[in-house]
Design a protein around this motif. Structure first.
Motif, PDB file in Angstrom:
ATOM      1  N   LEU A 192      76.330 -43.960  12.710  1.00 50.08           N
ATOM      2  CA  LEU A 192      76.224 -44.618  11.410  1.00 50.08           C
ATOM      3  C   LEU A 192      77.478 -44.394  10.576  1.00 50.08           C
ATOM      4  O   LEU A 192      77.986 -45.313   9.922  1.00 50.08           O
ATOM      5  CB  LEU A 192      74.988 -44.110  10.667  1.00 50.08           C
ATOM      6  N   ASP A 193      77.975 -43.175  10.586  1.00 50.18           N
ATOM      7  CA  ASP A 193      79.178 -42.871   9.811  1.00 50.18           C
ATOM      8  C   ASP A 193      80.351 -43.713  10.296  1.00 50.18           C
ATOM      9  O   ASP A 193      81.092 -44.294   9.483  1.00 50.18           O
ATOM     10  CB  ASP A 193      79.504 -41.386   9.926  1.00 50.18           C
ATOM     11  N   GLN A 194      80.541 -43.799  11.601  1.00 45.54           N
ATOM     12  CA  GLN A 194      81.656 -44.580  12.131  1.00 45.54           C
ATOM     13  C   GLN A 194      81.514 -46.056  11.782  1.00 45.54           C
ATOM     14  O   GLN A 194      82.488 -46.712  11.387  1.00 45.54           O
ATOM     15  CB  GLN A 194      81.748 -44.396  13.646  1.00 45.54           C
ATOM     16  N   ALA A 195      80.303 -46.606  11.910  1.00 41.73           N
ATOM     17  CA  ALA A 195      80.096 -48.020  11.613  1.00 41.73           C
ATOM     18  C   ALA A 195      80.420 -48.332  10.160  1.00 41.73           C
ATOM     19  O   ALA A 195      81.084 -49.328   9.854  1.00 41.73           O
ATOM     20  CB  ALA A 195      78.658 -48.418  11.941  1.00 41.73           C
ATOM     21  N   LEU A 198      84.169 -48.179   9.446  1.00 41.25           N
ATOM     22  CA  LEU A 198      84.920 -49.304   9.995  1.00 41.25           C
ATOM     23  C   LEU A 198      84.653 -50.611   9.258  1.00 41.25           C
ATOM     24  O   LEU A 198      85.577 -51.406   9.037  1.00 41.25           O
ATOM     25  CB  LEU A 198      84.585 -49.480  11.475  1.00 41.25           C
ATOM     26  N   PHE A 199      83.385 -50.837   8.857  1.00 43.32           N
ATOM     27  CA  PHE A 199      83.007 -52.171   8.380  1.00 43.32           C
ATOM     28  C   PHE A 199      82.358 -52.190   6.999  1.00 43.32           C
ATOM     29  O   PHE A 199      81.994 -53.246   6.511  1.00 43.32           O
ATOM     30  CB  PHE A 199      82.085 -52.841   9.406  1.00 43.32           C
ATOM     31  N   GLY A 200      82.234 -51.036   6.362  1.00 44.23           N
ATOM     32  CA  GLY A 200      81.786 -51.010   4.989  1.00 44.23           C
ATOM     33  C   GLY A 200      80.270 -50.887   4.830  1.00 44.23           C
ATOM     34  O   GLY A 200      79.532 -50.713   5.808  1.00 44.23           O
ATOM     35  N   PRO A 201      79.793 -50.967   3.594  1.00 48.92           N
ATOM     36  CA  PRO A 201      78.369 -50.765   3.279  1.00 48.92           C
ATOM     37  C   PRO A 201      77.469 -51.679   4.109  1.00 48.92           C
ATOM     38  O   PRO A 201      77.844 -52.804   4.453  1.00 48.92           O
ATOM     39  CB  PRO A 201      78.281 -51.110   1.791  1.00 48.92           C
ATOM     40  N   ALA A 202      76.281 -51.157   4.409  1.00 53.26           N
ATOM     41  CA  ALA A 202      75.386 -51.880   5.310  1.00 53.26           C
ATOM     42  C   ALA A 202      73.931 -51.644   4.926  1.00 53.26           C
ATOM     43  O   ALA A 202      73.598 -50.733   4.160  1.00 53.26           O
ATOM     44  CB  ALA A 202      75.625 -51.438   6.753  1.00 53.26           C
ATOM     45  N   ASP A 221      65.213 -41.667  21.510  1.00 51.83           N
ATOM     46  CA  ASP A 221      65.639 -42.982  21.990  1.00 51.83           C
ATOM     47  C   ASP A 221      65.570 -43.932  20.799  1.00 51.83           C
ATOM     48  O   ASP A 221      64.480 -44.315  20.367  1.00 51.83           O
ATOM     49  CB  ASP A 221      64.735 -43.441  23.126  1.00 51.83           C
ATOM     50  N   VAL A 222      66.737 -44.283  20.254  1.00 51.36           N
ATOM     51  CA  VAL A 222      66.772 -45.046  18.999  1.00 51.36           C
ATOM     52  C   VAL A 222      67.749 -46.207  19.128  1.00 51.36           C
ATOM     53  O   VAL A 222      68.836 -46.069  19.697  1.00 51.36           O
ATOM     54  CB  VAL A 222      67.204 -44.144  17.814  1.00 51.36           C
ATOM     55  N   PHE A 223      67.337 -47.348  18.590  1.00 53.00           N
ATOM     56  CA  PHE A 223      68.219 -48.504  18.446  1.00 53.00           C
ATOM     57  C   PHE A 223      68.157 -48.978  16.998  1.00 53.00           C
ATOM     58  O   PHE A 223      67.066 -49.108  16.427  1.00 53.00           O
ATOM     59  CB  PHE A 223      67.806 -49.649  19.369  1.00 53.00           C
ATOM     60  N   LEU A 224      69.332 -49.233  16.413  1.00 45.65           N
ATOM     61  CA  LEU A 224      69.408 -49.726  15.042  1.00 45.65           C
ATOM     62  C   LEU A 224      70.285 -50.969  14.995  1.00 45.65           C
ATOM     63  O   LEU A 224      71.311 -51.049  15.675  1.00 45.65           O
ATOM     64  CB  LEU A 224      70.026 -48.678  14.101  1.00 45.65           C
ATOM     65  N   ALA A 225      69.876 -51.930  14.179  1.00 45.63           N
ATOM     66  CA  ALA A 225      70.712 -53.082  13.850  1.00 45.63           C
ATOM     67  C   ALA A 225      71.064 -53.008  12.376  1.00 45.63           C
ATOM     68  O   ALA A 225      70.185 -52.798  11.535  1.00 45.63           O
ATOM     69  CB  ALA A 225      69.989 -54.384  14.160  1.00 45.63           C
ATOM     70  N   LEU A 226      72.355 -53.145  12.072  1.00 41.76           N
ATOM     71  CA  LEU A 226      72.840 -53.093  10.693  1.00 41.76           C
ATOM     72  C   LEU A 226      73.520 -54.405  10.344  1.00 41.76           C
ATOM     73  O   LEU A 226      74.186 -55.017  11.194  1.00 41.76           O
ATOM     74  CB  LEU A 226      73.862 -51.972  10.512  1.00 41.76           C
ATOM     75  N   ARG A 227      73.372 -54.805   9.098  1.00 39.05           N
ATOM     76  CA  ARG A 227      74.124 -55.930   8.568  1.00 39.05           C
ATOM     77  C   ARG A 227      75.037 -55.406   7.476  1.00 39.05           C
ATOM     78  O   ARG A 227      74.574 -54.886   6.456  1.00 39.05           O
ATOM     79  CB  ARG A 227      73.188 -56.980   7.987  1.00 39.05           C
TER      80      ARG A 227
END
Length: 351
Positions: A192-195, A198-202, A221-227
């Protein structure tokens, strides 16, 4: 209190598990700006290992023993379980120490905000050890984005996947989400920190949280989708029961893509007995180079050298330049890890 720049920063490391023994103590010992004065661990085997590797360092049983020595110290590094981060950081700040907190910063975002406010009020330096901002593969991705060679990036995929079918550590086996247990608080904090860097608030738009291993109390076992507000979609995987690992990074842009397998070599290098001072430290084998371009037109891109020592180098400059009065940055602004905790809270609400 301003630390005399003519002497090393007198440092204590709380905890000598993976965090203290592989990351903090070796990095501190390799940097002449610091002296490792005290290490706390109640485990006899870890005490023996710490004594053998750092013979001039005082050993105590608990972080509370370190706090009793606060008048003889400048900096406390917390490599203890997540549930202890907030109370120990609070006590250390109140005792007049600067503080490094390993990730996750706290268990709740409100706790992180409170620590930031306390540090500001007391004039103490507070930062969070998000060391994977200095992974070689992450630095490579950041360089690609800065160069613009990928064009407009639309999708970012990032994974930390491991084959670890048993819950090895006692505290992890007993830890719930309220204790900071589970892979989302562990590897997920890095992803999460890296994302966000790299790409700003989500915002978390989708979350899957599962416990697969026998005895797992929280999630493994986790999957996350961020916008992201920038328009980028991030997909993040973290899995402790993964028999076949996917790419560490995959980015797709309007002008090309980048795919990278393998994991930064700095941690295994230290585990194998190496030092951050060794000339080969942080250098990844060229066989793990990522692929840049598009299908049919792919080029190997060697990975940049990893540089975990940069964290403590930046911190030393901050402390020696006057601490909170200095205009120099801390290595990690703790406000960013608070945002990571907020995303974890979103994910738990969805999952």
């Amino acid at each position: 209190m301003t630390t005399d720049s003519n002497r090393p920063i007198r440092t204590a490391v709380a905890g000598f598990g993976l965090s203290g023994s592989v990351f903090h103590a070796p990095l501190l010992a390799a940097d002449p700006a610091y002296s490792v004065e005290v290490i706390s661990t109640s485990d006899a085997g870890r005490q023996a290992a710490a004594s053998a590797r750092y013979p001039g360092t005082r050993l105590v049983d608990t972080p509370a023993d370190i706090l009793e020595l606060a008048g003889e110290l400048d900096l406390l590094v917390l490599g203890t379980p997540p549930a202890t981060h907030y109370p120990l950081a609070k006590a250390a700040l109140e005792a007049g120490l600067d503080v490094v907190v390993d990730k996750p910063f706290a268990v709740r975002s409100a706790e992180g905000r409170e620590l930031i406010q306390l540090a500001a009020r007391l004039g103490r330096v507070l930062t969070v050890f998000q060391n994977r901002r200095w992974d070689g593969d992450y630095l490579t991705v950041r360089g690609l984005l800065d160069s613009g060679v990928l064009g407009a990036v639309t999708r970012f995929e990032s994974r930390f996947e491991r084959w670890s079918p048993a819950v090895a550590k006692a505290w992890k086996a007993a830890a719930t989400a309220d204790d900071g247990g589970g892979v989302l608080f562990d590897l997920g904090t890095h992803l999460l920190d890296q994302a966000v860097q790299l790409f700003g608030p989500a915002t978390v738009t989708h979350a899957e949280l599962d416990a697969r291993r026998p005895g797992e109390m929280t999630d493994d076992d986790v999957f996350l989708a961020l916008r992201h507000e920038s328009g980028v979609t991030s997909h993040l995987w973290m899995n402790m029961l993964c028999a076949q690992q996917g790419p560490r990074f995959r980015l797709l842009g309007s002008a090309g893509g980048f795919t990278k397998h393998g994991v930064d070599p700095q941690e295994p290098f230290i585990v194998a007995g190496g030092s951050p001072l060794d000339p080969e430290y942080g250098i990844e084998d060229r066989d793990w180079s990522g692929l840049l371009g598009r299908d049919g037109h792919l080029d190997r891109l060697p990975t940049e050298r990893g540089e975990y020592p940069a964290f403590y180098r930046i911190l030393a400059a901050k402390i020696h330049d006057g601490g909170t009065a200095s205009g120099l940055p801390v290595p990690v602004d703790p406000a960013s890890p608070v945002e990571v905790l907020r995303l974890i809270e979103q994910a738990r609400a969805l999952g």
